[in-house]
Design a protein around this motif. Sequence first.
Motif, mmCIF file in Angstrom:
data_model
loop_
_atom_site.group_PDB
_atom_site.id
_atom_site.type_symbol
_atom_site.label_atom_id
_atom_site.label_comp_id
_atom_site.label_asym_id
_atom_site.label_seq_id
_atom_site.Cartn_x
_atom_site.Cartn_y
_atom_site.Cartn_z
ATOM 1 N N LEU A 254 -17.705 40.823 9.118
ATOM 2 C CA LEU A 254 -16.796 41.129 8.231
ATOM 3 C C LEU A 254 -16.567 42.966 8.620
ATOM 4 O O LEU A 254 -17.748 43.698 8.761
ATOM 5 C CB LEU A 254 -16.642 41.307 6.821
ATOM 6 C CG LEU A 254 -16.728 39.137 6.279
ATOM 7 C CD1 LEU A 254 -16.784 39.675 4.641
ATOM 8 C CD2 LEU A 254 -15.266 39.376 6.248
ATOM 9 N N LYS A 255 -15.393 43.229 8.948
ATOM 10 C CA LYS A 255 -15.082 44.653 9.147
ATOM 11 C C LYS A 255 -14.698 45.268 7.357
ATOM 12 O O LYS A 255 -15.105 45.027 6.866
ATOM 13 C CB LYS A 255 -13.768 45.042 9.497
ATOM 14 C CG LYS A 255 -13.884 44.734 10.917
ATOM 15 C CD LYS A 255 -12.585 45.198 11.292
ATOM 16 C CE LYS A 255 -12.898 44.563 12.609
ATOM 17 N NZ LYS A 255 -12.110 43.343 13.203
ATOM 18 N N ASP A 256 -16.112 46.678 7.413
ATOM 19 C CA ASP A 256 -16.090 47.131 6.467
ATOM 20 C C ASP A 256 -14.254 47.057 5.561
ATOM 21 O O ASP A 256 -13.314 47.196 5.908
ATOM 22 C CB ASP A 256 -15.749 48.888 6.530
ATOM 23 C CG ASP A 256 -17.370 49.033 6.926
ATOM 24 O OD1 ASP A 256 -18.421 48.410 6.362
ATOM 25 O OD2 ASP A 256 -17.459 50.369 7.810
ATOM 26 N N GLY A 257 -14.761 47.064 3.985
ATOM 27 C CA GLY A 257 -13.355 46.677 3.743
ATOM 28 C C GLY A 257 -13.166 45.514 3.975
ATOM 29 O O GLY A 257 -11.815 45.185 2.877
ATOM 30 N N GLU A 258 -13.028 44.667 5.257
ATOM 31 C CA GLU A 258 -11.921 42.961 5.235
ATOM 32 C C GLU A 258 -12.141 41.978 4.017
ATOM 33 O O GLU A 258 -13.744 42.108 3.784
ATOM 34 C CB GLU A 258 -12.466 42.649 6.621
ATOM 35 C CG GLU A 258 -11.256 41.703 7.002
ATOM 36 C CD GLU A 258 -11.891 41.022 7.898
ATOM 37 O OE1 GLU A 258 -11.446 40.304 8.519
ATOM 38 O OE2 GLU A 258 -13.087 41.674 9.119
ATOM 39 N N THR A 259 -11.565 41.747 3.710
ATOM 40 C CA THR A 259 -12.037 40.244 2.764
ATOM 41 C C THR A 259 -11.504 38.526 2.953
ATOM 42 O O THR A 259 -10.051 38.910 4.093
ATOM 43 C CB THR A 259 -10.896 40.047 1.882
ATOM 44 O OG1 THR A 259 -11.160 41.469 0.738
ATOM 45 C CG2 THR A 259 -10.817 39.521 0.401
ATOM 46 N N PRO A 260 -11.925 37.847 3.705
ATOM 47 C CA PRO A 260 -11.607 36.686 4.137
ATOM 48 C C PRO A 260 -10.334 35.908 3.821
ATOM 49 O O PRO A 260 -10.561 36.238 2.880
ATOM 50 C CB PRO A 260 -13.228 35.892 3.868
ATOM 51 C CG PRO A 260 -14.228 36.532 3.844
ATOM 52 C CD PRO A 260 -13.658 38.054 2.233
ATOM 53 N N ILE A 261 -10.139 35.207 4.755
ATOM 54 C CA ILE A 261 -8.700 34.427 4.216
ATOM 55 C C ILE A 261 -9.431 33.117 4.025
ATOM 56 O O ILE A 261 -10.559 32.918 4.468
ATOM 57 C CB ILE A 261 -7.956 34.541 4.649
ATOM 58 C CG1 ILE A 261 -7.500 33.873 6.170
ATOM 59 C CG2 ILE A 261 -6.894 35.856 4.552
ATOM 60 C CD1 ILE A 261 -6.817 33.199 6.809
ATOM 61 N N ILE A 262 -9.329 32.195 2.771
ATOM 62 C CA ILE A 262 -9.449 31.327 2.892
ATOM 63 C C ILE A 262 -8.594 30.301 3.013
ATOM 64 O O ILE A 262 -7.327 29.923 1.813
ATOM 65 C CB ILE A 262 -9.918 31.328 1.015
ATOM 66 C CG1 ILE A 262 -11.160 32.638 0.830
ATOM 67 C CG2 ILE A 262 -10.621 29.880 0.840
ATOM 68 C CD1 ILE A 262 -12.139 32.386 1.172
ATOM 69 N N ILE A 263 -8.647 28.619 3.968
ATOM 70 C CA ILE A 263 -7.629 28.077 4.204
ATOM 71 C C ILE A 263 -8.117 27.146 3.361
ATOM 72 O O ILE A 263 -9.634 26.690 3.982
ATOM 73 C CB ILE A 263 -8.071 28.069 5.523
ATOM 74 C CG1 ILE A 263 -6.919 29.093 6.163
ATOM 75 C CG2 ILE A 263 -6.598 26.538 5.869
ATOM 76 C CD1 ILE A 263 -5.864 29.608 6.073
ATOM 77 N N GLY A 264 -7.810 25.891 3.359
ATOM 78 C CA GLY A 264 -8.585 24.116 1.618
ATOM 79 C C GLY A 264 -7.554 23.578 2.757
ATOM 80 O O GLY A 264 -6.314 23.750 2.714
ATOM 81 N N LEU A 265 -8.147 22.813 3.377
ATOM 82 C CA LEU A 265 -7.304 21.624 3.603
ATOM 83 C C LEU A 265 -8.011 19.852 2.859
ATOM 84 O O LEU A 265 -9.026 19.837 2.960
ATOM 85 C CB LEU A 265 -7.929 21.277 5.094
ATOM 86 C CG LEU A 265 -7.761 20.319 6.031
ATOM 87 C CD1 LEU A 265 -6.428 19.970 5.821
ATOM 88 C CD2 LEU A 265 -8.493 19.854 7.322
#
Length: 395
Positions: free
Chosen positions: A37-48
């Motif tokens: 992750l880049k500094d300050g980056e928040t992962p996106i969460i995908i639900g299936l």
Amino acid sequence: MKLSMTVGALAAVTASAFTTTSFMPTSLRSSSSLEALKDGETPIIIGLAADSGCGKSTFMRRVTSTFGGEQCGPLGGGFGTEGGWETNTLVSDMATVICLDDYHLNDREGRKVSGLTALNTAEQKFDLMYEHVKALKDGQSVMKPIYNHVNGTLDTPEKIEPTPVIIIEGLHPFVDERVRELIDFSLYLDISPDVKLNWKIQRDMEERGHSLESIMASIEARKPDFDAYIEPQKQYADYVIECLPTDLDPEDKSTLKVRAIQKKGVPDFNPTYLFDEGSDITWTPSADKLSSPAPGMKLKSTQETYFGNDVAVVEMDGTFDNIQELVYVESNLGNANSKFYGEVTQAMLSLADSPGSNNGTGLMQTLAAFAIRELYNKKSATAKLAASKEASTVA
């Protein structure tokens, strides 16, 4: 002329960089190769959410391939590789796919004692699942349990590092309200009972030699828990891929009608449509431009209501003989989220040997994958802009 030139160009591309092996796990990776992750980056969460045997694995390949990079494979290389282990976790350069079976409360023997199936929510560790999804979204690593599907045991936990895209897939991703609030985009694979039966007959009777009676008994035994615990989750989905028997021939048991049911008003997501956004359209493509075996081909684009929500629906009923000719359909799609003309068809060609690649299943899965990529790009751009403004304010 535009169509013929594009088909030729796509064929040339497919013969080189986009062969059907391009995204096969031929070179398995360790967790050290994941993009940090880049500094300050928040992962996106995908639900299936989906029942077992509904095509989640193929869908995950389509999603991970849209982000480019190398092929997708098991975390740590998987069992049988040096230093590898039995794992359900898949990784690519940008994404991590977590199987929620890993949060089963009991192993296979334990469920025999409890008398409950894995579909029952009492057999799932929802608190731990929530804690791990939240930690990953906060940029923290977790030690996730492993459910071994080979022998039915709960194995030694594995370390999961946060990546820009994290996909949680399985039976119960939307049951816990706390987890739903962490998910940026939610999808549900909805396979009708008739289609499930036909698929199971083909697999278990024709390929494994099971009797029709045993197949029907297995389906009936599973149905009450599916109806109680799995199917209700589709009301929470932003994107539902619905597989139904064809309407073109009531005697045809193999051709599918596939609908992409897309919720309106979802942040950073614009539903795909045919020809004219907001209109109701039925279209039979020219047989000279899209060859289709009997019973033919019909597409629709409609505006509907689904669980009280306004939705846009794109539907494909029928199969096509030549994936390259799908560019004819693609040229009439709006909000396909492709980077260039022909990319949808190119992505379909890259996984030509995968199930559903000659019908609406593959098309709708590809459109959903492109929507996820666009959602990630938009959220990343918004976060980057906010970080830039904050930095300038501090300076």
